[in-house]
Design a protein around this motif. Structure first.
Motif, PDB file in Angstrom:
ATOM      1  N   GLY A 164     -25.993 -31.257  84.396  1.00 44.77           N
ATOM      2  CA  GLY A 164     -26.978 -32.116  84.284  1.00 44.77           C
ATOM      3  C   GLY A 164     -26.017 -33.499  84.960  1.00 44.77           C
ATOM      4  O   GLY A 164     -25.018 -33.577  84.542  1.00 44.77           O
ATOM      5  N   THR A 165     -27.038 -34.378  85.500  1.00 45.03           N
ATOM      6  CA  THR A 165     -26.559 -35.684  85.755  1.00 45.03           C
ATOM      7  C   THR A 165     -26.801 -36.826  84.868  1.00 45.03           C
ATOM      8  O   THR A 165     -26.330 -37.734  85.176  1.00 45.03           O
ATOM      9  N   GLY A 166     -27.799 -36.516  84.209  1.00 38.46           N
ATOM     10  CA  GLY A 166     -28.416 -37.485  83.249  1.00 38.46           C
ATOM     11  C   GLY A 166     -29.390 -38.437  83.915  1.00 38.46           C
ATOM     12  O   GLY A 166     -29.824 -39.331  83.527  1.00 38.46           O
TER      13      GLY A 166
ATOM     14  N   GLY B 151     -32.039 -36.734  86.379  1.00 42.81           N
ATOM     15  CA  GLY B 151     -33.312 -36.001  86.498  1.00 42.81           C
ATOM     16  C   GLY B 151     -34.563 -36.675  86.134  1.00 42.81           C
ATOM     17  O   GLY B 151     -35.336 -36.740  87.045  1.00 42.81           O
ATOM     18  N   LEU B 152     -34.734 -36.988  84.798  1.00 38.01           N
ATOM     19  CA  LEU B 152     -35.904 -37.536  84.278  1.00 38.01           C
ATOM     20  C   LEU B 152     -36.066 -38.754  84.722  1.00 38.01           C
ATOM     21  O   LEU B 152     -37.284 -39.108  84.886  1.00 38.01           O
TER      22      LEU B 152
ATOM     23  N   THR C 297     -39.873 -28.471  73.343  1.00 36.88           N
ATOM     24  CA  THR C 297     -40.380 -29.493  73.999  1.00 36.88           C
ATOM     25  C   THR C 297     -41.473 -29.235  74.975  1.00 36.88           C
ATOM     26  O   THR C 297     -41.439 -28.033  75.625  1.00 36.88           O
TER      27      THR C 297
ATOM     28  N   ASP D  26     -41.150 -25.388  76.249  1.00 38.20           N
ATOM     29  CA  ASP D  26     -40.247 -24.632  75.888  1.00 38.20           C
ATOM     30  C   ASP D  26     -39.989 -24.361  74.535  1.00 38.20           C
ATOM     31  O   ASP D  26     -40.694 -25.434  73.918  1.00 38.20           O
TER      32      ASP D  26
ATOM     33  N   SER E 178     -25.407 -31.466  78.006  1.00 36.55           N
ATOM     34  CA  SER E 178     -25.776 -31.792  79.587  1.00 36.55           C
ATOM     35  C   SER E 178     -24.870 -31.514  80.682  1.00 36.55           C
ATOM     36  O   SER E 178     -25.220 -30.856  81.590  1.00 36.55           O
TER      37      SER E 178
ATOM     38  N   TYR F 109     -29.149 -41.440  80.436  1.00 38.82           N
ATOM     39  CA  TYR F 109     -29.338 -41.234  78.939  1.00 38.82           C
ATOM     40  C   TYR F 109     -29.484 -39.676  78.450  1.00 38.82           C
ATOM     41  O   TYR F 109     -30.297 -38.932  79.346  1.00 38.82           O
ATOM     42  N   ARG F 110     -28.467 -39.156  77.806  1.00 36.04           N
ATOM     43  CA  ARG F 110     -28.408 -37.679  77.422  1.00 36.04           C
ATOM     44  C   ARG F 110     -28.317 -37.737  75.752  1.00 36.04           C
ATOM     45  O   ARG F 110     -27.634 -38.619  75.285  1.00 36.04           O
ATOM     46  N   VAL F 111     -29.082 -36.781  75.228  1.00 37.65           N
ATOM     47  CA  VAL F 111     -29.136 -36.618  73.874  1.00 37.65           C
ATOM     48  C   VAL F 111     -27.702 -36.160  73.441  1.00 37.65           C
ATOM     49  O   VAL F 111     -26.866 -36.580  72.689  1.00 37.65           O
TER      50      VAL F 111
ATOM     51  N   TYR G  30     -32.049 -26.334  78.240  1.00 37.88           N
ATOM     52  CA  TYR G  30     -32.005 -26.650  77.014  1.00 37.88           C
ATOM     53  C   TYR G  30     -32.762 -25.978  75.992  1.00 37.88           C
ATOM     54  O   TYR G  30     -33.317 -26.249  74.874  1.00 37.88           O
TER      55      TYR G  30
ATOM     56  N   ILE H 238     -35.893 -32.341  71.095  1.00 36.66           N
ATOM     57  CA  ILE H 238     -35.242 -33.714  71.182  1.00 36.66           C
ATOM     58  C   ILE H 238     -35.557 -34.651  69.902  1.00 36.66           C
ATOM     59  O   ILE H 238     -36.798 -34.662  69.474  1.00 36.66           O
TER      60      ILE H 238
ATOM     61  N   ASN I 156     -34.316 -28.021  83.251  1.00 42.38           N
ATOM     62  CA  ASN I 156     -34.233 -28.820  82.049  1.00 42.38           C
ATOM     63  C   ASN I 156     -34.506 -27.677  81.008  1.00 42.38           C
ATOM     64  O   ASN I 156     -33.870 -27.500  79.927  1.00 42.38           O
ATOM     65  N   ALA I 157     -35.883 -27.382  81.216  1.00 37.93           N
ATOM     66  CA  ALA I 157     -36.375 -26.453  79.968  1.00 37.93           C
ATOM     67  C   ALA I 157     -35.608 -25.208  79.804  1.00 37.93           C
ATOM     68  O   ALA I 157     -35.201 -24.736  78.660  1.00 37.93           O
TER      69      ALA I 157
ATOM     70  N   ILE J  11     -35.286 -40.918  76.847  1.00 37.86           N
ATOM     71  CA  ILE J  11     -35.046 -39.796  77.712  1.00 37.86           C
ATOM     72  C   ILE J  11     -34.996 -40.071  79.237  1.00 37.86           C
ATOM     73  O   ILE J  11     -34.541 -39.390  80.153  1.00 37.86           O
TER      74      ILE J  11
HETATM   75  P1  ADP Z   1     -29.575 -34.188  82.324  1.00 40.52           P
HETATM   76  O1  ADP Z   1     -29.107 -34.030  83.800  1.00 40.52           O
HETATM   77  O2  ADP Z   1     -28.637 -34.557  81.162  1.00 40.52           O
HETATM   78  O3  ADP Z   1     -30.534 -32.908  82.053  1.00 40.52           O
HETATM   79  P2  ADP Z   1     -32.080 -35.421  82.408  1.00 40.52           P
HETATM   80  O4  ADP Z   1     -32.445 -36.775  82.974  1.00 40.52           O
HETATM   81  O5  ADP Z   1     -33.059 -34.495  83.324  1.00 40.52           O
HETATM   82  O6  ADP Z   1     -30.758 -35.372  82.325  1.00 40.52           O
HETATM   83  O7  ADP Z   1     -32.405 -35.391  80.811  1.00 40.52           O
HETATM   84  C1  ADP Z   1     -31.808 -36.650  80.187  1.00 40.52           C
HETATM   85  C2  ADP Z   1     -31.811 -35.842  78.667  1.00 40.52           C
HETATM   86  O8  ADP Z   1     -32.942 -35.270  78.080  1.00 40.52           O
HETATM   87  C3  ADP Z   1     -30.949 -34.657  78.674  1.00 40.52           C
HETATM   88  O9  ADP Z   1     -29.488 -34.914  78.779  1.00 40.52           O
HETATM   89  C4  ADP Z   1     -31.333 -33.918  77.273  1.00 40.52           C
HETATM   90  O10 ADP Z   1     -30.562 -34.456  76.197  1.00 40.52           O
HETATM   91  C5  ADP Z   1     -32.831 -34.120  77.043  1.00 40.52           C
HETATM   92  N1  ADP Z   1     -33.903 -33.375  77.621  1.00 40.52           N
HETATM   93  C6  ADP Z   1     -34.302 -33.093  78.807  1.00 40.52           C
HETATM   94  N2  ADP Z   1     -35.100 -32.093  78.952  1.00 40.52           N
HETATM   95  C7  ADP Z   1     -35.199 -31.501  77.566  1.00 40.52           C
HETATM   96  C8  ADP Z   1     -35.638 -30.277  77.226  1.00 40.52           C
HETATM   97  N3  ADP Z   1     -36.543 -29.731  77.703  1.00 40.52           N
HETATM   98  N4  ADP Z   1     -35.342 -29.919  75.800  1.00 40.52           N
HETATM   99  C9  ADP Z   1     -34.236 -30.616  75.360  1.00 40.52           C
HETATM  100  N5  ADP Z   1     -33.878 -31.913  75.756  1.00 40.52           N
HETATM  101  C10 ADP Z   1     -34.179 -32.048  77.052  1.00 40.52           C
END
Ligand code: ADP
Length: 256
Positions: A219-221, A223-224, A248, A189, A214, A207-209, A165, A194, A161-162, A202
């Motif tokens: 990304g699958t949305g 991960g977190l 972040t 990073d 993503s 949920y994706r910003v 983004y 965000i 992710n780092a 998040i």
């Molecule tokens: P994705 O597969 O979309 O990365 P995640 O669940 O890993 O899904 O993350 C959710 C959302 O959080 C991401 O779509 C992104 O908008 C935001 N995000 C996650 N990590 C970071 C980061 N290091 N810097 C900026 N935005 C982040």
């Protein structure tokens, strides 16, 4: 609005005693809504790559196959979309296993430096392509008690992710610190950051910003959401600090 459901359970034989069980229907309805939202999200997320695969395959069959360049381009899209589908299904299954508590952690004492080294090798190709710096600060002889595969998954998720983004040329840091009763892992990073309003959400599933960014990064949305569950399964906590345009930091705290 609080909705209550009264269910008489037992009436005493020689008296008038009644046990009343009160169910809070508000919570039940909220869970049901969450479940419905999840199913709707999953359907939508699965439909997107399938539509794309079908569309490009149809165009190829309709004649686009004659042109070598187009053929290669469309097959690459079909291949990438099938990989996305595979990742999505793996994440959905993983999440549902974790959430239904079928996840049994196989905890063992590991040298944290060794895990980090393996992950660094895994992301090396992407890091080079992005021209990013990776700064690692991990104590040499520190052992932690974790499930190796799941711990690997946590760090890899945060690190990818780092990298995704953070613009090319940016810096990503991974630091592990030991305190008396706990230990901390930080992934930092200097990427896009965000917005404050999005921060509390998040860790929610899907949920994706920025949806497009993503998707573009694969990304699958999920991960977190997975990371948070895995951290909590290790009795840890996860927090995030972020500033738009500055970067972040994810902070993970675990008991020793
Ligand atoms: P994705 O597969 O979309 O990365 P995640 O669940 O890993 O899904 O993350 C959710 C959302 O959080 C991401 O779509 C992104 O908008 C935001 N995000 C996650 N990590 C970071 C980061 N290091 N810097 C900026 N935005 C982040």
């Amino acid at each position: 609005m609080l909705e209550l459901n009264f269910a008489p359970m037992w009436v005493e034989k020689n008296g008038v005693g009644v046990v009343v069980v009160i169910h809070d229907l508000t919570a039940i309805r909220r869970l049901e809504q969450l479940r419905k939202d999840f199913v709707a999200n999953v359907s939508h997320e699965l439909k997107t790559p399938i539509t794309s695969i079908r569309g490009f395959a149809e165009t190829l069959l309709d004649g686009a196959m004659q042109d070598d360049e187009t053929c290669k381009e469309f097959l690459t899209i079909i291949y990438d979309e099938s990989l996305r589908l595979q990742r999505l299904i793996a994440d959905i299954l993983d999440l549902s296993r974790i959430e239904s508590r079928q996840l049994a952690l196989q905890t063992e004492a590991i040298l944290i430096k060794n895990v980090i080294e393996k992950i660094v090798i895994k992301v090396e190709k992407q890091r080079r392509m992005n021209g990013q710096q990776l700064e690692i600060d991990v104590p040499h002889n520190m052992t932690v008690s974790v499930d190796l595969d799941r711990f690997h998954q946590i760090i890899l998720n945060l690190l990818t992710n780092a990298m995704a983004y953070t613009p090319n040329g940016g810096t990503i840091g991974l630091k592990v610190m030991e305190q008396k009763h706990n230990w901390t892992l930080q992934v930092t990073d200097n990427g896009i950051g965000i917005p404050e309003d999005d921060l509390p959400r998040i860790f929610e599933r899907f949920y994706r910003v920025e949806k497009d960014r993503s998707r573009a990064s694969g990304g699958t949305g999920l991960g977190l959401a997975i990371v948070k569950h895995l951290v909590e399964a290790h009795h840890g906590t996860i927090h995030v600090h972020s500033r738009v345009g500055k970067g972040t930091t994810f902070i993970l705290d675990f008991p020793k």
